[in-house]
Structures are given as structure tokens and as C-alpha cells.
Motif scaffolding. Sequence first.
Motif, PDB file in Angstrom:
ATOM      1  N   ALA A   1     -46.219 -26.610 -37.177  1.00 51.32           N
ATOM      2  CA  ALA A   1     -45.354 -26.631 -35.993  1.00 51.32           C
ATOM      3  C   ALA A   1     -45.656 -25.479 -35.048  1.00 51.32           C
ATOM      4  O   ALA A   1     -44.954 -25.300 -34.044  1.00 51.32           O
ATOM      5  CB  ALA A   1     -43.895 -26.573 -36.420  1.00 51.32           C
ATOM      6  N   HIS A   2     -46.687 -24.683 -35.330  1.00 52.01           N
ATOM      7  CA  HIS A   2     -47.043 -23.518 -34.504  1.00 52.01           C
ATOM      8  C   HIS A   2     -47.195 -23.911 -33.033  1.00 52.01           C
ATOM      9  O   HIS A   2     -47.856 -24.890 -32.715  1.00 52.01           O
ATOM     10  CB  HIS A   2     -48.349 -22.928 -35.032  1.00 52.01           C
ATOM     11  CG  HIS A   2     -48.817 -21.702 -34.315  1.00 52.01           C
ATOM     12  ND1 HIS A   2     -48.068 -20.552 -34.224  1.00 52.01           N
ATOM     13  CD2 HIS A   2     -49.974 -21.445 -33.643  1.00 52.01           C
ATOM     14  CE1 HIS A   2     -48.743 -19.639 -33.543  1.00 52.01           C
ATOM     15  NE2 HIS A   2     -49.885 -20.158 -33.179  1.00 52.01           N
ATOM     16  N   LYS A   3     -46.548 -23.151 -32.157  1.00 51.97           N
ATOM     17  CA  LYS A   3     -46.529 -23.372 -30.709  1.00 51.97           C
ATOM     18  C   LYS A   3     -45.802 -24.652 -30.309  1.00 51.97           C
ATOM     19  O   LYS A   3     -45.930 -25.125 -29.179  1.00 51.97           O
ATOM     20  CB  LYS A   3     -47.950 -23.384 -30.120  1.00 51.97           C
ATOM     21  CG  LYS A   3     -48.695 -22.071 -30.284  1.00 51.97           C
ATOM     22  CD  LYS A   3     -47.980 -20.928 -29.610  1.00 51.97           C
ATOM     23  CE  LYS A   3     -48.728 -19.601 -29.766  1.00 51.97           C
ATOM     24  NZ  LYS A   3     -47.975 -18.466 -29.178  1.00 51.97           N
ATOM     25  N   GLY A   4     -45.059 -25.230 -31.265  1.00 56.85           N
ATOM     26  CA  GLY A   4     -44.312 -26.446 -30.984  1.00 56.85           C
ATOM     27  C   GLY A   4     -42.904 -26.351 -31.534  1.00 56.85           C
ATOM     28  O   GLY A   4     -42.256 -25.302 -31.454  1.00 56.85           O
ATOM     29  N   VAL A   5     -42.434 -27.451 -32.119  1.00 57.67           N
ATOM     30  CA  VAL A   5     -41.049 -27.558 -32.585  1.00 57.67           C
ATOM     31  C   VAL A   5     -41.030 -28.000 -34.039  1.00 57.67           C
ATOM     32  O   VAL A   5     -41.761 -28.915 -34.432  1.00 57.67           O
ATOM     33  CB  VAL A   5     -40.252 -28.575 -31.733  1.00 57.67           C
ATOM     34  CG1 VAL A   5     -38.818 -28.696 -32.232  1.00 57.67           C
ATOM     35  CG2 VAL A   5     -40.274 -28.177 -30.270  1.00 57.67           C
ATOM     36  N   LEU A   6     -40.198 -27.351 -34.841  1.00 57.99           N
ATOM     37  CA  LEU A   6     -39.893 -27.801 -36.198  1.00 57.99           C
ATOM     38  C   LEU A   6     -38.463 -28.337 -36.168  1.00 57.99           C
ATOM     39  O   LEU A   6     -37.515 -27.584 -35.978  1.00 57.99           O
ATOM     40  CB  LEU A   6     -40.012 -26.653 -37.205  1.00 57.99           C
ATOM     41  CG  LEU A   6     -39.681 -27.014 -38.659  1.00 57.99           C
ATOM     42  CD1 LEU A   6     -40.746 -27.948 -39.239  1.00 57.99           C
ATOM     43  CD2 LEU A   6     -39.579 -25.755 -39.516  1.00 57.99           C
ATOM     44  N   PHE A   7     -38.318 -29.649 -36.348  1.00 58.41           N
ATOM     45  CA  PHE A   7     -37.006 -30.280 -36.278  1.00 58.41           C
ATOM     46  C   PHE A   7     -36.528 -30.624 -37.686  1.00 58.41           C
ATOM     47  O   PHE A   7     -37.165 -31.404 -38.397  1.00 58.41           O
ATOM     48  CB  PHE A   7     -37.075 -31.554 -35.419  1.00 58.41           C
ATOM     49  CG  PHE A   7     -35.779 -32.326 -35.372  1.00 58.41           C
ATOM     50  CD1 PHE A   7     -34.573 -31.679 -35.163  1.00 58.41           C
ATOM     51  CD2 PHE A   7     -35.772 -33.713 -35.539  1.00 58.41           C
ATOM     52  CE1 PHE A   7     -33.370 -32.387 -35.126  1.00 58.41           C
ATOM     53  CE2 PHE A   7     -34.593 -34.431 -35.500  1.00 58.41           C
ATOM     54  CZ  PHE A   7     -33.386 -33.761 -35.293  1.00 58.41           C
ATOM     55  N   LEU A   8     -35.415 -30.037 -38.079  1.00 63.86           N
ATOM     56  CA  LEU A   8     -34.807 -30.289 -39.385  1.00 63.86           C
ATOM     57  C   LEU A   8     -33.513 -31.060 -39.165  1.00 63.86           C
ATOM     58  O   LEU A   8     -32.489 -30.485 -38.773  1.00 63.86           O
ATOM     59  CB  LEU A   8     -34.537 -28.978 -40.128  1.00 63.86           C
ATOM     60  CG  LEU A   8     -35.753 -28.077 -40.391  1.00 63.86           C
ATOM     61  CD1 LEU A   8     -35.334 -26.852 -41.194  1.00 63.86           C
ATOM     62  CD2 LEU A   8     -36.864 -28.835 -41.110  1.00 63.86           C
ATOM     63  N   ASP A   9     -33.583 -32.368 -39.383  1.00 67.37           N
ATOM     64  CA  ASP A   9     -32.419 -33.232 -39.200  1.00 67.37           C
ATOM     65  C   ASP A   9     -31.543 -33.165 -40.452  1.00 67.37           C
ATOM     66  O   ASP A   9     -32.054 -33.178 -41.568  1.00 67.37           O
ATOM     67  CB  ASP A   9     -32.889 -34.667 -38.948  1.00 67.37           C
ATOM     68  CG  ASP A   9     -31.820 -35.508 -38.283  1.00 67.37           C
ATOM     69  OD1 ASP A   9     -30.769 -34.950 -37.904  1.00 67.37           O
ATOM     70  OD2 ASP A   9     -32.038 -36.728 -38.127  1.00 67.37           O
TER      71      ASP A   9
ATOM     72  N   ALA B   1     -46.955 -18.944 -37.407  1.00 71.49           N
ATOM     73  CA  ALA B   1     -45.765 -19.798 -37.496  1.00 71.49           C
ATOM     74  C   ALA B   1     -44.825 -19.494 -36.335  1.00 71.49           C
ATOM     75  O   ALA B   1     -43.645 -19.179 -36.530  1.00 71.49           O
ATOM     76  CB  ALA B   1     -45.061 -19.602 -38.835  1.00 71.49           C
ATOM     77  N   ASP B   2     -45.348 -19.569 -35.126  1.00 67.01           N
ATOM     78  CA  ASP B   2     -44.556 -19.286 -33.923  1.00 67.01           C
ATOM     79  C   ASP B   2     -44.047 -20.617 -33.368  1.00 67.01           C
ATOM     80  O   ASP B   2     -44.728 -21.288 -32.599  1.00 67.01           O
ATOM     81  CB  ASP B   2     -45.424 -18.551 -32.895  1.00 67.01           C
ATOM     82  CG  ASP B   2     -44.620 -18.088 -31.693  1.00 67.01           C
ATOM     83  OD1 ASP B   2     -43.387 -18.278 -31.698  1.00 67.01           O
ATOM     84  OD2 ASP B   2     -45.211 -17.559 -30.736  1.00 67.01           O
ATOM     85  N   PHE B   3     -42.853 -21.008 -33.773  1.00 63.82           N
ATOM     86  CA  PHE B   3     -42.314 -22.309 -33.401  1.00 63.82           C
ATOM     87  C   PHE B   3     -40.855 -22.170 -32.980  1.00 63.82           C
ATOM     88  O   PHE B   3     -40.196 -21.151 -33.238  1.00 63.82           O
ATOM     89  CB  PHE B   3     -42.413 -23.291 -34.580  1.00 63.82           C
ATOM     90  CG  PHE B   3     -41.698 -22.827 -35.821  1.00 63.82           C
ATOM     91  CD1 PHE B   3     -40.348 -23.123 -36.020  1.00 63.82           C
ATOM     92  CD2 PHE B   3     -42.357 -22.077 -36.779  1.00 63.82           C
ATOM     93  CE1 PHE B   3     -39.684 -22.676 -37.140  1.00 63.82           C
ATOM     94  CE2 PHE B   3     -41.699 -21.636 -37.923  1.00 63.82           C
ATOM     95  CZ  PHE B   3     -40.357 -21.935 -38.101  1.00 63.82           C
ATOM     96  N   ILE B   4     -40.344 -23.205 -32.327  1.00 61.41           N
ATOM     97  CA  ILE B   4     -38.913 -23.302 -32.034  1.00 61.41           C
ATOM     98  C   ILE B   4     -38.283 -24.129 -33.144  1.00 61.41           C
ATOM     99  O   ILE B   4     -38.694 -25.266 -33.399  1.00 61.41           O
ATOM    100  CB  ILE B   4     -38.662 -23.973 -30.671  1.00 61.41           C
ATOM    101  CG1 ILE B   4     -39.174 -23.087 -29.533  1.00 61.41           C
ATOM    102  CG2 ILE B   4     -37.178 -24.258 -30.477  1.00 61.41           C
ATOM    103  CD1 ILE B   4     -39.064 -23.735 -28.161  1.00 61.41           C
ATOM    104  N   LEU B   5     -37.308 -23.559 -33.825  1.00 62.86           N
ATOM    105  CA  LEU B   5     -36.571 -24.308 -34.838  1.00 62.86           C
ATOM    106  C   LEU B   5     -35.430 -25.048 -34.151  1.00 62.86           C
ATOM    107  O   LEU B   5     -34.569 -24.442 -33.515  1.00 62.86           O
ATOM    108  CB  LEU B   5     -36.014 -23.374 -35.914  1.00 62.86           C
ATOM    109  CG  LEU B   5     -35.064 -24.036 -36.924  1.00 62.86           C
ATOM    110  CD1 LEU B   5     -35.802 -25.073 -37.756  1.00 62.86           C
ATOM    111  CD2 LEU B   5     -34.408 -22.996 -37.819  1.00 62.86           C
ATOM    112  N   CYS B   6     -35.430 -26.370 -34.286  1.00 65.80           N
ATOM    113  CA  CYS B   6     -34.314 -27.189 -33.815  1.00 65.80           C
ATOM    114  C   CYS B   6     -33.728 -27.877 -35.032  1.00 65.80           C
ATOM    115  O   CYS B   6     -34.437 -28.585 -35.761  1.00 65.80           O
ATOM    116  CB  CYS B   6     -34.780 -28.216 -32.789  1.00 65.80           C
ATOM    117  SG  CYS B   6     -33.441 -29.308 -32.225  1.00 65.80           S
ATOM    118  N   ALA B   7     -32.460 -27.643 -35.284  1.00 67.46           N
ATOM    119  CA  ALA B   7     -31.800 -28.229 -36.448  1.00 67.46           C
ATOM    120  C   ALA B   7     -30.566 -28.988 -35.994  1.00 67.46           C
ATOM    121  O   ALA B   7     -29.968 -28.689 -34.957  1.00 67.46           O
ATOM    122  CB  ALA B   7     -31.416 -27.138 -37.446  1.00 67.46           C
ATOM    123  N   SER B   8     -30.200 -29.995 -36.774  1.00 73.34           N
ATOM    124  CA  SER B   8     -28.968 -30.726 -36.494  1.00 73.34           C
ATOM    125  C   SER B   8     -28.183 -30.865 -37.793  1.00 73.34           C
ATOM    126  O   SER B   8     -28.760 -30.868 -38.882  1.00 73.34           O
ATOM    127  CB  SER B   8     -29.275 -32.106 -35.917  1.00 73.34           C
ATOM    128  OG  SER B   8     -29.843 -32.957 -36.905  1.00 73.34           O
TER     129      SER B   8
END
Length: 506
Positions: free
Chosen positions: A297-305, A340-347
Motif C-alpha cells: 500500500a506504499h504511497k497509496g491507501v490501506l483500507f481495513l473494512d 510503508a508510507d500509506f494512508i490508513l482508512c478504516a471503517s
Amino acid sequence: MFSKITSFALNGLEGVPVEVETDINKGMVSFDLVGLPDTAVKESKERVRSAIKNSALTFPINKITINLAPADIKKEGSHYDLPLAISILKASGQLTANTDGLVMLGELALDGTLRPVTGILPILISARDKGYKKFIVPAGNANEASYIEGTEVYALSDLKQVVEFISGGQTFSPVAAKSFTATRKVHSYNCDMSLVKGQKVAKRALEIAVAGGHNILLAGPPGTGKTMLARCIPTIMPDMTFEEALEVTKIHSISGELSEDGIVSLRPFRTPHHTATTVSLCGGGSPRIRAGEISKAHKGVLFLDELPEYSRTALESLRQPLEDRVITVTRAGGAITFPADFILCASMNPCPCGNYGSAYLQCTCTPAQVHRYRNRVSGPLLDRIDLQVEVDGVQYDDLISEGVEETSAQVKERVEKAREIQRERFKGEGISVNSNMGEKQIKEYCRLSRECEDILRDAFESLRLSARARSRIIKVARTIADLDFSEDIKPVHILEATSYRNSELK
């Protein structure tokens, strides 16, 4: 006779030179391969033997000893097939041309065809930085190799072509360099911010999160659009630079996940299932330590639903990379550091039934059930999530409304302007977004007025915030100010940033 061919091994994302040394002597017929080869390398003996014979060449019936030096590094993968075959042909006198400075990589089919291999991009970059300029790779890796400047790469189809190239019997042209700008695609996403009805607070929070590289948590009842909002994030993220694309491509290259383009031109959006193990998230494995979802997910988004459904161990493993922007995977065979430079988006739902705090639905959970459910996500992890947004249901009239919502393209334009302000601000600092600021940068670029300090002090005391939470509020306020094109952080920016920490999830 003796011969030596240069190849490369991979240690994480770094290439290490490997000398394929071959000695052929009279004696009992044998084929010995030493130098810590793994199973794939050991099996190459049969592939090399058949490829040489089926390429109208002669496999020597002698005592063959091949050493992969340095002998203390584990050799993994099938890309040693080609240098092994050429080294045998040279040692047996069938090839006499000079191969000094020529790096060879490639897997051989039994008929001598060269098959593409993983990890070509990081190997070529490391080899170039170590002074190697000339390479032979499989034709299937041509696109991947075409983005590396300062190299002369020949993408050949089979062992016969390699022999003809080395002996000078046929002239081949090196791979033509490609422009990343020309390769970048205009991607059509299935989601767009204009398709999300209502949820103005959540959409505003997403814009702030992307503009400053902040982590975000969306909490609310089922069916309120949390997942749809998360899937809109790639549509408002700025385009990758060539340097960022190379960083991301190196990771996906060693994982064997590259497309035919040979480069990753879109920011990654990784969505591992909640049953994902800690190793699959962080990386690991044997014998080679491989990158996990965090690095992919480096330079992108890691989405944890459905964040609380992940194992506690897996979630806690996120704490270090969220702070350091790298992850060091340590195993018995050594330690590898992956970016591991990513934006963590969680819901997540606010409770097991999902309706706690809803203005439209009634919660059926007991206080103890709600507490146990929320306790699955630790306080220290929540503390590292800059924006915590509560998403409630949408009225039916809002869903069928014909009103025009803002498109992702409009939001992306504002995000790119804010990112440009940050790049100029942090030029020479080694960072590019507000979320990466340390205390030094916060003191220099986030000076607060007395009124702002008073607001922050009240929030710190009433919400019982930690020192980390205070710093993260200031970073978010800096991003909000950038979106407003404001040089100074104003009280309204601090108030909005604080509102995203005033969550009942703690």
C-alpha cells in the motif's frame, strides 16, 4: 576450464552481486551446485541441461562444479538459469567472447525459451547504482526494464539469441526508454464523490485526509456508505510522480504483481480481508522475506473494512509503521526494511448490532457488549488515527435528490493545490505531506496564536487527549489551513481539526 558470469540476488529491495563461477574438469560425470542455493536454484540444473541440448548446443559430459559467490548469501529464485547456462558454455569452450560487466537474469524453459522473472526493476536499479550498465533480461521483462535510465538492457527471447548476442553473430538493439508521462493512464473509477449523497462531513474529512496524508476512521451503522466513501479515496488522490512510481513498482515487482505496462502508474488501494494474518499484513515468509499488504500500500491507501473484526495482533502490528512510515520484518534469516508510507482508512460499526448512536435506528446491544466490541481496537491505535468521523444514515429524500454533488475531479484539484503548498514548504526536509511532520517541523511551520492555544488547551483537558493526539490535531489544522490557502493556522482551523477527535469510540 573456468568461467565467471555476473548475476544478482535480492535482499528485500536491494540487489546484491552474485558471481556464477563454473569449473569443468575431467573425472566422474557430475553436476554440483554450491553456494547456498534454494530448491528453485537446485532444480535449475535440469532446466539448464535440457535448454542447452534443445538449443543445438552441447552439454559437457564432465565433472561440473558451479559456485554462487558469495557463498554465505542464500540464493533464491529461477533467474539464475541463464547465467548458469552461459557460464557452462563458456567453461566448455563453446563461447569465447568477453562477458565482463554484463549482468544476466532469466529463467529457462526446457526448449531454451527465456521466461520473465520477478524483481527485475529493483535489481536493475541496484546494479546500476553499483556501476553495472549492461544487462540481458527475458523479453517478457522488457517493459519493466524500459524505465531505468543510464542502463543498456537487451531483452532476448531464448538461449540461442543470448549466445548469438554474446558471440557477435547477430546485432540486437537495446530496450527503448519509455516516458512515464506517456504511460500514465487516465483511469475510470467505478466510484466518484458525486455519487455519494449527503455525508458532507465525511466527504470533507476524506478531502483533508488525502490533502495531508492523514489516517482516517469512518464509524457508523451498516449501509451508511462507509465502504463507498473509502473506495472514492483513489479518485481524489494526486497523480504519482515518477520517483513515487518507481518506489511502488519495486515492491510490486518482487511480489510478481506487475501489469503488462511494467510500472505501477496508479496509487495502490489495498483491501485485505479481516481474516488476514499478521505475516500477510506485515510481510515475512521463508526462505525469502516478502513484502506484506502494509508495504504494497506504499504511497497509496490501506483500507481495513470492519476494523474490530481483524485480529488484535494484526492491528497492533500497524502501530510502528504508522509512526515510522517503514516496517522492519525480522526473521531468523535476517531483517529487511520495507517502505510503508500509506494512508490508513478504516471503517467500523459503533457496536455489534451497528446502530449505537444512530439518529434513525435503535441499538439492541447492552453497554457491556458495546464496550467489549470497541475494546477490540486499542486506544494506542486509535490515537494514531488523525480523523475519526461518525457517519450516520441518509434520508430517503436525500438519496433520490437530483441535486448536483461535487465530483472527485473538483475535490482532487483542491487536494493537488494543497499538496503543492506542502511540497514547497518541506523542500529539502525529506518529507512531502503534513502528516509526516516531526516536532521540529511542527514548531517551525505550525505556530499557534494565543486564541488557538486556548482552544487546544480546552480540548486537551476536556477530551483527555495524549501528547500525540495534540500533535496530530495541529497537523490536521495545518492541512485545513493549506486547503484554505492560509499562511497561518486560525482558530476555525483548530476547531475543525479538534472536532475530528471528539469521538465516542474511545
